[in-house]
Design a protein around this motif. Structure first.
Motif, mmCIF file in Angstrom:
data_model
loop_
_atom_site.group_PDB
_atom_site.id
_atom_site.type_symbol
_atom_site.label_atom_id
_atom_site.label_comp_id
_atom_site.label_asym_id
_atom_site.label_seq_id
_atom_site.Cartn_x
_atom_site.Cartn_y
_atom_site.Cartn_z
ATOM 1 N N ARG A 183 -5.747 -2.654 0.096
ATOM 2 C CA ARG A 183 -7.086 -2.428 0.640
ATOM 3 C C ARG A 183 -7.346 -0.921 0.776
ATOM 4 N NH1 ARG A 183 -9.132 -1.923 5.702
ATOM 5 N NH2 ARG A 183 -11.175 -2.842 6.101
ATOM 6 N N GLU A 184 -6.362 -0.217 1.262
ATOM 7 C CA GLU A 184 -6.496 1.226 1.452
ATOM 8 C C GLU A 184 -6.691 1.933 0.111
ATOM 9 O OE1 GLU A 184 -6.828 4.058 4.407
ATOM 10 O OE2 GLU A 184 -6.419 1.933 4.672
ATOM 11 N N ILE A 185 -5.906 1.495 -0.895
ATOM 12 C CA ILE A 185 -6.014 2.121 -2.220
ATOM 13 C C ILE A 185 -7.373 1.824 -2.842
ATOM 14 C CG2 ILE A 185 -5.091 2.039 -4.579
ATOM 15 C CD1 ILE A 185 -2.329 1.533 -3.277
ATOM 16 N N LEU B 61 13.413 -14.954 11.292
ATOM 17 C CA LEU B 61 13.257 -13.541 10.926
ATOM 18 C C LEU B 61 12.732 -13.386 9.497
ATOM 19 C CD1 LEU B 61 16.349 -11.870 12.621
ATOM 20 C CD2 LEU B 61 13.967 -11.603 13.231
ATOM 21 N N VAL B 62 13.232 -14.253 8.572
ATOM 22 C CA VAL B 62 12.738 -14.196 7.186
ATOM 23 C C VAL B 62 11.237 -14.506 7.165
ATOM 24 C CG1 VAL B 62 12.824 -15.359 4.943
ATOM 25 C CG2 VAL B 62 14.943 -14.686 6.070
ATOM 26 N N ALA B 63 10.836 -15.535 7.914
ATOM 27 C CA ALA B 63 9.417 -15.916 7.948
ATOM 28 C C ALA B 63 8.559 -14.787 8.518
ATOM 29 C CB ALA B 63 9.242 -17.189 8.777
ATOM 30 N N VAL B 64 9.012 -14.218 9.640
ATOM 31 C CA VAL B 64 8.230 -13.150 10.284
ATOM 32 C C VAL B 64 8.095 -11.949 9.354
ATOM 33 C CG1 VAL B 64 8.324 -11.405 12.115
ATOM 34 C CG2 VAL B 64 8.700 -13.784 12.665
ATOM 35 N N TYR B 65 9.215 -11.524 8.768
ATOM 36 C CA TYR B 65 9.150 -10.336 7.916
ATOM 37 C C TYR B 65 8.436 -10.609 6.596
ATOM 38 C CZ TYR B 65 11.622 -7.292 11.046
ATOM 39 O OH TYR B 65 11.925 -6.507 12.117
ATOM 40 N N ALA B 66 8.480 -11.859 6.096
ATOM 41 C CA ALA B 66 7.721 -12.199 4.890
ATOM 42 C C ALA B 66 6.220 -12.076 5.171
ATOM 43 C CB ALA B 66 8.066 -13.615 4.438
ATOM 44 N N VAL B 67 5.792 -12.626 6.290
ATOM 45 C CA VAL B 67 4.372 -12.536 6.655
ATOM 46 C C VAL B 67 3.967 -11.077 6.870
ATOM 47 C CG1 VAL B 67 2.682 -13.116 8.438
ATOM 48 C CG2 VAL B 67 4.275 -14.849 7.640
ATOM 49 N N LEU B 68 4.803 -10.339 7.582
ATOM 50 C CA LEU B 68 4.483 -8.924 7.838
ATOM 51 C C LEU B 68 4.464 -8.131 6.526
ATOM 52 C CD1 LEU B 68 6.455 -8.146 11.117
ATOM 53 C CD2 LEU B 68 4.040 -8.703 10.846
ATOM 54 N N GLY B 69 5.372 -8.466 5.604
ATOM 55 C CA GLY B 69 5.397 -7.791 4.301
ATOM 56 C C GLY B 69 4.112 -8.052 3.521
ATOM 57 N N LEU B 70 3.671 -9.310 3.528
ATOM 58 C CA LEU B 70 2.417 -9.650 2.823
ATOM 59 C C LEU B 70 1.229 -8.935 3.456
ATOM 60 C CD1 LEU B 70 2.978 -13.472 2.193
ATOM 61 C CD2 LEU B 70 2.898 -11.649 0.475
ATOM 62 N N LEU B 71 1.215 -8.901 4.783
ATOM 63 C CA LEU B 71 0.102 -8.210 5.462
ATOM 64 C C LEU B 71 0.121 -6.710 5.156
ATOM 65 C CD1 LEU B 71 0.136 -9.988 8.936
ATOM 66 C CD2 LEU B 71 -1.644 -10.116 7.205
ATOM 67 N N TRP B 72 1.302 -6.147 5.108
ATOM 68 C CA TRP B 72 1.434 -4.720 4.773
ATOM 69 C C TRP B 72 0.898 -4.470 3.362
ATOM 70 C CZ3 TRP B 72 4.373 -2.441 0.852
ATOM 71 C CH2 TRP B 72 4.442 -1.046 0.895
ATOM 72 N N LEU B 73 1.259 -5.378 2.435
ATOM 73 C CA LEU B 73 0.779 -5.250 1.045
ATOM 74 C C LEU B 73 -0.746 -5.331 1.005
ATOM 75 C CD1 LEU B 73 2.445 -4.929 -1.527
ATOM 76 C CD2 LEU B 73 2.145 -7.366 -1.961
ATOM 77 N N PHE B 74 -1.287 -6.284 1.742
ATOM 78 C CA PHE B 74 -2.747 -6.436 1.824
ATOM 79 C C PHE B 74 -3.398 -5.141 2.310
ATOM 80 C CE2 PHE B 74 -6.017 -7.287 5.131
ATOM 81 C CZ PHE B 74 -7.087 -7.583 4.296
ATOM 82 N N LEU B 75 -2.816 -4.549 3.355
ATOM 83 C CA LEU B 75 -3.400 -3.326 3.915
ATOM 84 C C LEU B 75 -3.281 -2.148 2.951
ATOM 85 C CD1 LEU B 75 -2.167 -3.548 7.613
ATOM 86 C CD2 LEU B 75 -4.512 -3.813 6.799
ATOM 87 N N VAL B 76 -2.161 -2.068 2.244
ATOM 88 C CA VAL B 76 -1.977 -0.963 1.292
ATOM 89 C C VAL B 76 -2.956 -1.094 0.136
ATOM 90 C CG1 VAL B 76 -0.379 0.024 -0.394
ATOM 91 C CG2 VAL B 76 0.418 -0.509 1.887
ATOM 92 N N LYS C 272 -6.174 -1.504 11.942
ATOM 93 C CA LYS C 272 -6.247 -1.182 10.518
ATOM 94 C C LYS C 272 -7.471 -1.769 9.837
ATOM 95 C CE LYS C 272 -2.230 0.879 10.649
ATOM 96 N NZ LYS C 272 -2.259 2.307 10.915
ATOM 97 N N VAL C 273 -7.985 -2.868 10.395
ATOM 98 C CA VAL C 273 -9.162 -3.528 9.807
ATOM 99 C C VAL C 273 -10.167 -3.752 10.925
ATOM 100 C CG1 VAL C 273 -9.990 -5.585 8.597
ATOM 101 C CG2 VAL C 273 -7.717 -4.686 8.077
#
Lengths: 80, 338
Positions: free
Chosen positions: A40-42, A23-38, B105-106
């Motif tokens: 990128r959006e900004i 779960l830590v691995a999955v949410y860490a990856v998802l957190g990084l991807l979310w950061l990337f998308l944010v 999203k991309v």
């Protein structure tokens, strides 16, 4: 009942460690991807407004209204 | 009929609802890499399940909640004993949901292709894991004196349970293909029709194999069939399952989907008839099987739950029917959606 007394005896510490790591691995990856998308959006900025839509800043101010009364007027000290 | 038996039936109804509704979601996810070739087609497949997929998963949560309240020892044994398998199921469902949201999203092809693969895996794994879990319950699990299962994830991977796991994958894939035939048009619908036509014999063979295997590996499942009335369920299942390819061939899409749903209900009905009154048959003799008689909550709890269910279920059925009627018809990758 204490936490130590309430743990499941059928689930081993190894199972807990595996599931926690998963779960830590999955949410860490998802957190990084979310950061990337944010980020990128900004960096892209807002999309241009469609033709015919007037942006808020360009609208004329209302000539008179209850929210534009001078300080000390009837709206001041309304208790809010 | 006693309260515990009523709740045995109601949890069965919830599982049937889940398998029919999330079954086509999972099946569409398993199939979408094959029946949809480009981005527009894949978005069409996603839009075919978009308005309903998350609501459909709630049926599984409700079944789990009902199991917890109505048969707490069963919940404790299954959720502790199958812990890692259920955590894998949870991770697969998380990744499946995220892939649906992140994909659009991309616009980069590699980004979308990666999420498409994750979506397919996240759809395949829950189908397999749920089938393996059901296979183990049907076969019986070795319970110790405390009523716990302690053989871990590897202990669940026996041939019969894996066969039932593959049967679940085939069943959901068939359901997904039937849904896509109903909801899409053109090339996707034709490829889905081909997938359904090819998938049906695979499903039938796996069901026959699991049935034959059960007589060796889980002979207790046949006890209830000493009563001739018990045969009504497998006969109904066989009629529905045989009619399915005929409906598909004559292009009666809604009927084919209903028959596919009926075969899911029939298959779960057969499992219910085979298991009753057991909920988790015990192997090894160290502990008695968990049954509707020795594993249920008090009559007061079951009565209160029944009152809540009698009020809540019509509302759930009504809004589910409303949502499906609002989103009826064919979908395209246009306008709002994924």
């Amino acid at each position: 009942m204490l936490t130590a007394q309430a743990t499941s005896t059928a689930v081993s510490a190894t199972d807990i460690a595996i599931s926690l790591g998963l779960l830590v691995a999955v949410y860490a990856v998802l957190g990084l991807l979310w950061l990337f998308l944010v980020v990128r959006e900004i960096s892209h900025g807002p999309a241009p407004a469609p033709a015919g839509v007037v942006e808020e800043e360009t609208l004329p101010l209302p000539s008179a209204g209850p929210l534009l009364r001078p300080a000390g007027g009837p709206m001041a000290g309304s208790g809010r | 009929m006693d309260l515990a038996t009523i709740w045995f039936l109601l949890i069965g109804v919830l599982l049937v609802g889940y398998a029919i509704l999330d079954g086509f979601d999972l099946g569409a996810g398993i199939l979408h890499l094959f029946v949809a070739r480009d981005d527009t087609e894949r978005r069409t497949v996603l839009n075919a399940i978009a308005p309903v997929w998350d609501g459909n998963e709630v049926w599984l949560l409700t079944a789990g909640g009902a199991l917890f309240a109505a048969f707490p020892p069963v919940y404790a044994t299954v959720f502790s004993g199958f812990y890692l398998a259920l955590m894998l199921l949870l991770v697969a469902l998380i990744l499946r949901a995220v892939s649906l949201e992140f994909r659009s999203k991309v616009e980069a092809p590699a980004w979308r292709a990666t999420w498409d693969v994750i979506f397919a895996i996240g759809s395949f794994l829950p189908a397999l894991l749920l089938g393996v879990a059901v296979g183990n319950v049907l076969r019986g699990v070795p319970l110790d004196a405390a009523g716990d299962y302690r053989d871990g994830l590897l202990g669940l991977l026996n041939p019969f349970a894996l066969l039932v796991g593959l049967l679940a994958v085939a069943m959901f894939t068939l359901q997904g293909a039937s849904w896509l035939v109903l909801k899409t048009e053109g090339a996707i619908a034709e490829r889905s029709r081909t997938a359904a036509r090819l998938g049906w014999p695979v499903f039938a063979v796996l069901w026959i194999a699991a049935t034959l295997f059960s007589s060796q590996d889980a002979p207790g499942l046949w006890d209830n069939f000493a009563n001739p009335l018990a045969w009504l369920v497998p006969i109904a299942f066989a009629v529905v399952a045989v009619a399915y390819p005929l409906a598909l061939r004559t292009r009666r899409e809604l009927l084919a989907f209903l028959l596919s749903s009926g075969s899911i209900a029939g298959l779960i009905g057969i499992m219910g008839v085979s298991l009753y009154p057991n909920l988790v048959p015990a192997l090894g003799g160290a502990s008695p099987s968990l049954t509707v008689g020795n594993a249920s909550s008090s009559d007061l709890t079951l009565t209160v739950m029944l009152a809540v269910a009698l009020i809540g279920m019509p509302i759930v059925i009504a809004y589910t029917a409303f949502i499906y009627s609002r989103f009826r018809g064919k979908v395209r990758a246009e306008g709002h959606g994924y």
